[in-house]
Design a protein around this motif. Sequence first.
Motif, PDB file in Angstrom:
ATOM      1  N   ALA A   3       5.829  41.695 -10.749  1.00 42.21           N
ATOM      2  CA  ALA A   3       5.272  40.390 -11.133  1.00 42.21           C
ATOM      3  C   ALA A   3       5.792  39.912 -12.480  1.00 42.21           C
ATOM      4  CB  ALA A   3       3.753  40.463 -11.135  1.00 42.21           C
ATOM      5  N   TYR A   4       6.064  40.857 -13.415  1.00 43.07           N
ATOM      6  CA  TYR A   4       6.485  40.425 -14.753  1.00 43.07           C
ATOM      7  C   TYR A   4       7.913  39.866 -14.781  1.00 43.07           C
ATOM      8  CZ  TYR A   4       8.566  45.159 -14.928  1.00 43.07           C
ATOM      9  OH  TYR A   4       9.274  46.296 -14.662  1.00 43.07           O
ATOM     10  N   GLN A  39       9.030  34.269  -5.900  1.00 36.82           N
ATOM     11  CA  GLN A  39       8.007  35.310  -5.886  1.00 36.82           C
ATOM     12  C   GLN A  39       7.752  35.807  -4.462  1.00 36.82           C
ATOM     13  OE1 GLN A  39       4.546  34.959  -8.477  1.00 36.82           O
ATOM     14  NE2 GLN A  39       5.464  33.164  -9.441  1.00 36.82           N
ATOM     15  N   HIS A  89      12.189  34.206 -23.281  1.00 39.91           N
ATOM     16  CA  HIS A  89      10.954  34.420 -22.542  1.00 39.91           C
ATOM     17  C   HIS A  89      10.999  35.792 -21.906  1.00 39.91           C
ATOM     18  CE1 HIS A  89       9.934  30.225 -23.132  1.00 39.91           C
ATOM     19  NE2 HIS A  89      11.144  29.900 -22.739  1.00 39.91           N
ATOM     20  N   GLU A  90       9.997  36.612 -22.183  1.00 36.54           N
ATOM     21  CA  GLU A  90       9.989  37.977 -21.693  1.00 36.54           C
ATOM     22  C   GLU A  90       9.982  38.041 -20.181  1.00 36.54           C
ATOM     23  OE1 GLU A  90       6.667  39.920 -23.393  1.00 36.54           O
ATOM     24  OE2 GLU A  90       7.474  39.911 -25.421  1.00 36.54           O
ATOM     25  N   TRP A  91       9.409  37.014 -19.535  1.00 33.96           N
ATOM     26  CA  TRP A  91       9.252  37.083 -18.094  1.00 33.96           C
ATOM     27  C   TRP A  91      10.495  36.648 -17.336  1.00 33.96           C
ATOM     28  CZ3 TRP A  91       9.955  31.994 -17.533  1.00 33.96           C
ATOM     29  CH2 TRP A  91       9.370  31.120 -18.445  1.00 33.96           C
ATOM     30  N   PRO A 124       7.862  33.911 -14.261  1.00 34.04           N
ATOM     31  CA  PRO A 124       6.995  33.202 -15.208  1.00 34.04           C
ATOM     32  C   PRO A 124       5.574  33.090 -14.672  1.00 34.04           C
ATOM     33  CG  PRO A 124       8.517  31.697 -14.132  1.00 34.04           C
ATOM     34  CD  PRO A 124       8.931  33.062 -13.735  1.00 34.04           C
ATOM     35  N   PRO A 125       4.613  32.820 -15.553  1.00 30.62           N
ATOM     36  CA  PRO A 125       3.212  32.742 -15.131  1.00 30.62           C
ATOM     37  C   PRO A 125       2.943  31.632 -14.125  1.00 30.62           C
ATOM     38  CG  PRO A 125       3.441  32.365 -17.521  1.00 30.62           C
ATOM     39  CD  PRO A 125       4.803  32.645 -16.986  1.00 30.62           C
ATOM     40  N   SER A 126       3.804  30.626 -14.077  1.00 30.95           N
ATOM     41  CA  SER A 126       3.621  29.553 -13.089  1.00 30.95           C
ATOM     42  C   SER A 126       5.001  29.107 -12.608  1.00 30.95           C
ATOM     43  CB  SER A 126       2.874  28.366 -13.708  1.00 30.95           C
ATOM     44  OG  SER A 126       3.611  27.843 -14.808  1.00 30.95           O
TER      45      SER A 126
END
Length: 199
Positions: free
Chosen positions: A85-86, A97, A38-40, A89-91
């Motif tokens: 932010a990257y 964070q 996963h890139e994030w 993960p998106p969630s």
Amino acid sequence: MVLKITLVITLILLISLAAFPGAAAYPGRRSIPQAPQHEWLPTAPGGQIIDPNTLMESAFPPARPSVNNLNSACLYGNGRPRYPAYCFPPSGYAYAQRAGKAINRIESWLGQCCYGGLTTGNGQTLCCAKQAWETALSYFCIEEYSTMTLVHECCEKKGEERWNCFETRAPNPSYQPLCGYIAPMIPPDMNFNWDPKTC
């Protein structure tokens, strides 16, 4: 007849190896497919995925600026981690964070105190840096209380007790840089206004 059997067995083995390339290294076992990367998610050398919450344990909270660490805090700012932010993960990972934002703010505001022309002399720079540290962690605690989860234990304390709590938990008390790391440019998400009257 023996030659035919040998040829058939050899052929079967070759077909098996072609279908399962890992079988040669682990006889009797199929090769296990690799999990997608996963890139994030940040990775350690060798490609091991680092859990963002684990990553924060080695960086948060930042140390309270002091006479002993002010020089390093100012000199090595570009060599300490930032958390764009990257990195996340998106969630999920909301705590990580929030902690990452606090670190980004402190590092940005330390730069203002050290090199932004706000202060003159080490005494004022230290005063500014302490105020930046306290302000960033105050915002962190406000954001902690805005969630429905348990807040950071230091945020439950007030005044000097809160600052002492964060200070004793700092994993990098001397503000040392990471070898070979160059921090990305992250614009501060809020302004910091130093009040010299507090010095």
